[in-house]
Design a protein around this motif. Sequence first.
Motif, PDB file in Angstrom:
ATOM      1  N   SER A 280       0.829  -1.191   0.000  1.00  0.00           N
ATOM      2  CA  SER A 280       0.000   0.000   0.000  1.00  0.00           C
ATOM      3  C   SER A 280       0.872   1.253   0.000  1.00  0.00           C
TER       4      SER A 280
ATOM      5  N   LYS B 243      -9.803   7.802  -3.837  1.00  0.00           N
ATOM      6  CA  LYS B 243     -10.339   7.720  -2.477  1.00  0.00           C
ATOM      7  C   LYS B 243      -9.691   8.751  -1.561  1.00  0.00           C
TER       8      LYS B 243
ATOM      9  N   ASP C 269     -15.559   3.461   3.168  1.00  0.00           N
ATOM     10  CA  ASP C 269     -15.409   2.691   4.404  1.00  0.00           C
ATOM     11  C   ASP C 269     -16.233   3.301   5.527  1.00  0.00           C
TER      12      ASP C 269
ATOM     13  N   THR D  41     -14.400  -0.985  -6.425  1.00  0.00           N
ATOM     14  CA  THR D  41     -13.473  -0.069  -5.764  1.00  0.00           C
ATOM     15  C   THR D  41     -13.831   1.356  -6.135  1.00  0.00           C
TER      16      THR D  41
ATOM     17  N   THR E 105      -9.880  -0.956  -2.222  1.00  0.00           N
ATOM     18  CA  THR E 105      -9.315   0.313  -1.773  1.00  0.00           C
ATOM     19  C   THR E 105      -8.616   1.054  -2.902  1.00  0.00           C
TER      20      THR E 105
ATOM     21  N   HIS F  81      -7.558  -5.378  -0.206  1.00  0.00           N
ATOM     22  CA  HIS F  81      -6.329  -4.594  -0.140  1.00  0.00           C
ATOM     23  C   HIS F  81      -5.407  -4.995   1.013  1.00  0.00           C
TER      24      HIS F  81
END
Length: 519
Positions: free
Chosen positions: A135, A180, A192, A354, A419, A474
Amino acid sequence: MESWGTHGTLAKHYRKGVWGTWDMLRLLLSDRNAWKQLIKLDPVTGLDPEGIKLRASEGFTGAEYILPGYWIWAKVIENLSAIGYDSNTMYMASYDWRLALGHLEVRDQYFSRLKTHIESMKQASGQKAVVIGHSMGSTVLYYFLKWVESDEGGKGGDQWVEDHVEHLINIGGALLGAPKVLATLLTGENHDILSMGKIALNLFERFLCRGERLEIFRNWASAACMLPKGGNLIWGDMNGAPDDDLENPISKSLGQVISFSPDHSSNKKHNDDIQPNTLLNYTVDSAMRLFETSASPEYLNVLHNNYSFGISTSKKEIKANDNIPRTWNNPLEASLPKAPSMKVYCLYGIGIPTERGYIFAPNDPKKDKYRNEETCNARGDIQNTAGETTDMPLFVDTAATESDMDIKKGFRFTNGDRTIPLMSNGYMCAPSGGWMKHADLYNPGHSQVIGREYQDVESKGPAKNRGAPTTAKHVEILGNADLLLDLLKIASNRSETVTQRIYSNIDAIAQRIPIEHHD
């Protein structure tokens, strides 16, 4: 994250976990203001506020779990241990994820210590390192590879990476950022948060309402390193985007990353001066400008001094960027090191809706009940088609749903790992992508590049399993059995068996991005 402050009213939290532990939850419930004071950075310097010291937990315990039982790296560490690795041959480079990347070195000498560890491990074993980022960690690692060679950083020289790194592995590496993050920094909301159950969301709002979340997100300069990179060339414009669904003619372009819903944003009882049908939609480029109009001067100063989000298409400019640290987070502006024997992997999940775009509204039918409007609202200077600008609150329009256009409760979805969208995870490693087709620009050493996708498969296992071992989400992909086996092969000198595996249309998407090389 642990508190190391020993003075003042916050000294009672010395060595307490302020993030990722039960101590955090207890503090948030008992003294929300103290937690906010501890977790925030100095808004001007981007470093420690006076009298407050938060530091990343060291070693494996800093990243194996977040909260008891919620594993992050634990399964990776356990599997590597099963083939002989231990604390003498593995190093967990935990970092303060609130800091701007350059500040990791300024305050903690983070990159210097990482360089020393890799050098000492090679000296002890005689073998080069396998470095793994997940990530945001992939972006941190990419920055390190530029820093370590540069005279502006680690002064390792052009051969350091070639001499010390065998494999570079990006797991769910958001190399080109994520829409995001842009939406979160604009509104304090994301999927989320808004997909919580009603009770959970109401409780969450009681403790940290939208405006307070936004205040914290914009205080952590690290979040900005995940803003979308490459601008409209990568993410599309009003006329089309490379990752548009060409088989769905009624779907609007994903290039309209933000649009306003005429059906649900026209409540003039709350906003008499707003004409939603005339509000402009936003691409990534214009949304970034919108974000800058609502951010503080202090935050923008930290942002501009530490990051760059554009795209360079000339060798001369990319070469110059070797000496401009703010470009080192962006693989479209700063090339891979010249390391022809290093293999580069992009390992990522697909097959999960996503978030890729957003339907905004200038009013919220839920209307915040727990804080005053001044504290909890996020606002922006929105333009209309007449060229006028109106300051208004911004909300994701949870009433907007159009299944034919993959819009659900105000979010437009695309393929990804829940994500990070496919574009960010996969473009640089695609055959027609940045590090392969455009290697002369972004991969001058012509390192071998392998993209490998993992399809999400729902599991009926116990809840504690969080979908492993077949999930491609993710974070949970770090427990995916297929991915773990691939990591073991790479780490045990069998990397030739881990080859390219593409299920998605990422290469077709890459072919639609018109990058032209310039001298």
